[in-house]
Write a protein that holds these residues in place. Structure first.
Motif, PDB file in Angstrom:
ATOM      1  N   ILE A  40       0.843  -1.203   0.000  1.00 46.81           N
ATOM      2  CA  ILE A  40       0.000   0.000   0.000  1.00 46.81           C
ATOM      3  C   ILE A  40       0.877   1.252   0.000  1.00 46.81           C
ATOM      4  O   ILE A  40       0.585   2.233  -0.688  1.00 46.81           O
ATOM      5  CB  ILE A  40      -0.982  -0.017   1.202  1.00 46.81           C
ATOM      6  CG1 ILE A  40      -2.007  -1.137   0.988  1.00 46.81           C
ATOM      7  CG2 ILE A  40      -1.697   1.317   1.359  1.00 46.81           C
ATOM      8  CD1 ILE A  40      -2.916  -1.399   2.173  1.00 46.81           C
ATOM      9  N   ALA A  41       1.983   1.213   0.753  1.00 51.67           N
ATOM     10  CA  ALA A  41       2.906   2.357   0.756  1.00 51.67           C
ATOM     11  C   ALA A  41       3.463   2.564  -0.640  1.00 51.67           C
ATOM     12  O   ALA A  41       3.544   3.696  -1.144  1.00 51.67           O
ATOM     13  CB  ALA A  41       4.030   2.110   1.753  1.00 51.67           C
ATOM     14  N   SER A  42       3.822   1.478  -1.298  1.00 46.38           N
ATOM     15  CA  SER A  42       4.368   1.564  -2.655  1.00 46.38           C
ATOM     16  C   SER A  42       3.299   2.072  -3.636  1.00 46.38           C
ATOM     17  O   SER A  42       3.577   2.910  -4.498  1.00 46.38           O
ATOM     18  CB  SER A  42       4.870   0.179  -3.076  1.00 46.38           C
ATOM     19  OG  SER A  42       5.151   0.152  -4.423  1.00 46.38           O
ATOM     20  N   LEU A  43       2.077   1.585  -3.454  1.00 49.74           N
ATOM     21  CA  LEU A  43       0.960   2.035  -4.301  1.00 49.74           C
ATOM     22  C   LEU A  43       0.789   3.551  -4.157  1.00 49.74           C
ATOM     23  O   LEU A  43       0.605   4.263  -5.154  1.00 49.74           O
ATOM     24  CB  LEU A  43      -0.321   1.303  -3.857  1.00 49.74           C
ATOM     25  CG  LEU A  43      -1.584   1.537  -4.654  1.00 49.74           C
ATOM     26  CD1 LEU A  43      -1.448   0.954  -6.047  1.00 49.74           C
ATOM     27  CD2 LEU A  43      -2.787   0.902  -3.967  1.00 49.74           C
ATOM     28  N   GLY A  44       0.884   4.024  -2.900  1.00 49.26           N
ATOM     29  CA  GLY A  44       0.772   5.464  -2.641  1.00 49.26           C
ATOM     30  C   GLY A  44       1.828   6.246  -3.403  1.00 49.26           C
ATOM     31  O   GLY A  44       1.539   7.284  -3.998  1.00 49.26           O
ATOM     32  N   SER A  45       3.064   5.742  -3.410  1.00 45.77           N
ATOM     33  CA  SER A  45       4.142   6.444  -4.129  1.00 45.77           C
ATOM     34  C   SER A  45       3.835   6.503  -5.614  1.00 45.77           C
ATOM     35  O   SER A  45       3.999   7.534  -6.252  1.00 45.77           O
ATOM     36  CB  SER A  45       5.475   5.722  -3.941  1.00 45.77           C
ATOM     37  OG  SER A  45       5.739   5.579  -2.598  1.00 45.77           O
ATOM     38  N   HIS A  46       3.392   5.389  -6.188  1.00 45.36           N
ATOM     39  CA  HIS A  46       3.108   5.353  -7.625  1.00 45.36           C
ATOM     40  C   HIS A  46       1.937   6.269  -7.983  1.00 45.36           C
ATOM     41  O   HIS A  46       1.922   6.850  -9.057  1.00 45.36           O
ATOM     42  CB  HIS A  46       2.814   3.917  -8.079  1.00 45.36           C
ATOM     43  CG  HIS A  46       4.026   3.039  -8.051  1.00 45.36           C
ATOM     44  ND1 HIS A  46       5.189   3.355  -8.698  1.00 45.36           N
ATOM     45  CD2 HIS A  46       4.258   1.862  -7.447  1.00 45.36           C
ATOM     46  CE1 HIS A  46       6.077   2.413  -8.483  1.00 45.36           C
ATOM     47  NE2 HIS A  46       5.539   1.488  -7.722  1.00 45.36           N
ATOM     48  N   ILE A  47       0.975   6.380  -7.064  1.00 40.65           N
ATOM     49  CA  ILE A  47      -0.186   7.233  -7.330  1.00 40.65           C
ATOM     50  C   ILE A  47       0.185   8.696  -7.108  1.00 40.65           C
ATOM     51  O   ILE A  47      -0.074   9.558  -7.945  1.00 40.65           O
ATOM     52  CB  ILE A  47      -1.368   6.845  -6.406  1.00 40.65           C
ATOM     53  CG1 ILE A  47      -1.967   5.515  -6.872  1.00 40.65           C
ATOM     54  CG2 ILE A  47      -2.426   7.930  -6.397  1.00 40.65           C
ATOM     55  CD1 ILE A  47      -3.052   4.980  -5.966  1.00 40.65           C
ATOM     56  N   TYR A  48       0.833   8.974  -5.978  1.00 39.95           N
ATOM     57  CA  TYR A  48       1.034  10.355  -5.571  1.00 39.95           C
ATOM     58  C   TYR A  48       2.154  11.040  -6.357  1.00 39.95           C
ATOM     59  O   TYR A  48       2.003  12.171  -6.781  1.00 39.95           O
ATOM     60  CB  TYR A  48       1.337  10.385  -4.069  1.00 39.95           C
ATOM     61  CG  TYR A  48       1.185  11.749  -3.456  1.00 39.95           C
ATOM     62  CD1 TYR A  48      -0.067  12.347  -3.370  1.00 39.95           C
ATOM     63  CD2 TYR A  48       2.287  12.445  -2.976  1.00 39.95           C
ATOM     64  CE1 TYR A  48      -0.213  13.604  -2.822  1.00 39.95           C
ATOM     65  CE2 TYR A  48       2.142  13.705  -2.422  1.00 39.95           C
ATOM     66  CZ  TYR A  48       0.894  14.278  -2.351  1.00 39.95           C
ATOM     67  OH  TYR A  48       0.753  15.517  -1.807  1.00 39.95           O
ATOM     68  N   TYR A  49       3.252  10.337  -6.550  1.00 42.20           N
ATOM     69  CA  TYR A  49       4.392  11.006  -7.182  1.00 42.20           C
ATOM     70  C   TYR A  49       4.461  10.807  -8.685  1.00 42.20           C
ATOM     71  O   TYR A  49       4.997  11.633  -9.399  1.00 42.20           O
ATOM     72  CB  TYR A  49       5.713  10.560  -6.528  1.00 42.20           C
ATOM     73  CG  TYR A  49       5.773  10.940  -5.081  1.00 42.20           C
ATOM     74  CD1 TYR A  49       5.883  12.272  -4.703  1.00 42.20           C
ATOM     75  CD2 TYR A  49       5.665   9.994  -4.073  1.00 42.20           C
ATOM     76  CE1 TYR A  49       5.894  12.646  -3.374  1.00 42.20           C
ATOM     77  CE2 TYR A  49       5.670  10.344  -2.741  1.00 42.20           C
ATOM     78  CZ  TYR A  49       5.790  11.680  -2.399  1.00 42.20           C
ATOM     79  OH  TYR A  49       5.781  12.047  -1.083  1.00 42.20           O
ATOM     80  N   VAL A  50       3.968   9.686  -9.203  1.00 41.34           N
ATOM     81  CA  VAL A  50       4.104   9.410 -10.635  1.00 41.34           C
ATOM     82  C   VAL A  50       2.750   9.467 -11.361  1.00 41.34           C
ATOM     83  O   VAL A  50       2.716   9.462 -12.576  1.00 41.34           O
ATOM     84  CB  VAL A  50       4.771   8.037 -10.885  1.00 41.34           C
ATOM     85  CG1 VAL A  50       5.405   7.982 -12.256  1.00 41.34           C
ATOM     86  CG2 VAL A  50       5.805   7.714  -9.827  1.00 41.34           C
TER      87      VAL A  50
END
Lengths: 173, 334
Positions: A40-50
């Protein structure tokens, strides 16, 4: 006599195996919850930053997990990719149905996941981030409970399996 | 040559299954004439063709009667929106604020619904109740008429050119083909290909999918997709060193400032702006500076008569000389 001995041995083995499997489930659960939090943390990075589309973000987030958790994220991504009109919530539910037998997850963490999935992709980035953080916090709490349950139950189920097997064997003889 | 739309991959793939099924049943002739597809909650499914508006029945037949037409339901719009946004509304925040987004094939989808405001600014749209698919068709060689006026003979360079056109008169089509031909090179005009940088703020010219252009723009093209024009122009010049930069629909003060910088950096600019003619542009804020400071060398003015994409005039900006007038009646694109 030999038949009796072999029968008793089989009873002991099957009972011990049941005990060890139940114990293993308690062992796997915190590990899988930890993997979920990381995904979920990784999903957040892909959604929020990329700003990656959800299917790609789920697929990439799945790379850091292994086993059934990885499969859960991959299946969800696949359903969104192949049946684009499905909502993320529906896709997650479908994937959870397909992988639930392999997963050691219990109802509380499954509910957290479904609540999160229902909102995935339907709100803006900041709101999405809030929901992801909320889900991670909830999973952290469940993770602590899962560790306590593991410490309490793993040894007990192993001993119980062996003991029930031995007791049944004695009674049979 | 008008390139045909790949309906299956660029339109049906983004429609709710029910709507795709209805449109698959439509005649090829009807689809070929379609310019817009309008989907509204509890309203008839409508196609806008060259000959006017047509409602569509469940069987894919044209009808004038609202009663017999297929009425789109909320679920149709929701599923279509899921497909358009790839289940990721967060990735289209800015587009949703502007009220449209662009899909594969360069088709622009307009959205209408309920606006959510924050501090008086539109934050997002909710309860989307209308979708308008404006279908883009690439027209190869659409720029053939204007190219001799855009290229500086024997130098391998181009004039700074401003395309002035009212909406839906073919300026994006013309820009796309100009970009393609400049990037490819034009042996008939002894023009070698040049490095072209394209700032495609609305993803309409290059129709990028995951950053890669799906439209044919030749081999020497660098696309900055979804980037605001003002920042994008300067970024491209700094990062890619183009010979020509192309951008669509100038309009804000920032755009004019960035254009000024680009022209002083020695890069040639081809851009478009909404308007009827040069006088019209002169009366508009910010954009009037483009005319008064004579930033451009050529003005190409488009109109709808006799057909969409006709070149009305080509004017030399420095001398005000009319280099081409529509009286010859040449059709450029469309």
């Amino acid at each position: 006599m030999w038949i009796k001995l072999i029968g008793c041995l089989l009873v002991i083995i099957s009972s011990a195996w049941t005990g060890f499997s139940l114990a293993e489930r308690y062992n796997k659960r915190p590990r899988e919850i930890r993997q979920l939090i990381a995904c979920i943390a990784s999903l957040g990075s892909h959604i929020y930053y990329v700003s990656l589309p959800l299917a790609e973000a789920l697929e990439r987030a799945s790379q850091i997990a292994e086993g059934p958790v990885r499969e859960l994220f991959q299946q969800t991504a696949l359903h969104i990719h192949t049946t684009g009109w499905l909502s993320a919530g529906q896709a997650f539910q479908k994937a959870l149905g397909e992988t639930s037998e392999k997963l050691a997850l219990n109802k509380p963490e499954q509910e957290i996941l479904l609540v999160l999935a229902a909102i995935l992709g339907t709100v803006d980035q900041s709101e999405q981030q809030k929901q992801l953080e909320l889900a991670m916090n909830e999973l952290e709490k469940v993770h602590k409970e899962a560790i306590a349950a593991r410490d309490q139950n793993v040894k007990m189920y192993r001993y119980l399996g062996v003991c029930v097997g031995l007791a049944t064997a004695i009674l049979l003889i | 040559m008008i390139s045909e739309i790949n309906w299956e991959q660029t339109v049906f793939a983004f429609l709710a299954p029910k709507l795709a099924q209805i449109l698959r049943a439509c005649s090829v002739n009807l689809l070929n004439q379609t310019m817009e597809l309008r989907i509204r909650t509890d309203r008839p499914l409508e196609l806008i063709t060259l000959s006017g508006s047509q409602f569509i029945t469940v069987g894919g037949k044209e009808t004038c009667s609202k009663g017999t037409a297929y009425h789109c339901c909320r679920g149709d719009l929701e599923q279509t929106l899921q497909l358009i946004s790839r289940n990721s509304l967060y990735a289209f925040e800015e587009e949703l604020k502007m009220g449209f987004l662009t899909i594969t094939g360069g088709h622009r989808i307009g959205l209408a619904g309920q606006a959510i405001l924050q501090n008086g600014q539109i934050k997002a749209l909710k309860n989307i109740s209308s979708l308008n698919f404006r279908l883009a068709r690439a027209i190869k060689n659409a720029a053939n008429l204007v190219l001799p006026y855009v290229i500086i003979p024997g130098t391998g360079q181009v004039y700074n050119t401003l395309i002035i056109s009212p909406p839906r008169c073919g300026k994006t089509t013309l820009l796309r083909d100009l970009t393609r031909q400049l990037s490819n090179g034009i042996p008939e005009l002894s023009f070698p290909g040049v490095q072209v940088g394209l700032v495609d703020e609305r993803s309409e010219i290059a129709a990028c999918r995951d950053g890669i252009p799906t439209a044919d723009l030749g081999p020497r093209i660098d696309v900055l997709d979804g980037c605001p024009k003002a920042e994008g122009l300067l970024m491209l010049i700094r990062s890619m060193g183009p010979d020509v930069v192309v951008t669509d629909e100038l309009g804000r003060q920032n755009d004019v400032n960035a254009l000024h910088e680009a022209l002083h950096a020695g890069v040639k600019v081809i851009a478009s702006v909404h308007g009827q003619n040069v006088c019209d542009i002169n009366s508009r804020p910010y954009i009037c500076e483009l005319i008064s400071h004579k930033y451009f060398d050529r003005y190409i003015i488009l109109n709808k008569r006799p057909v969409i994409g006709s070149v009305s005039e080509i004017i030399s900006a420095k001398t005000n000389e009319v280099l081409y007038s529509q009286e010859i009646g040449v059709k450029v694109c469309g």
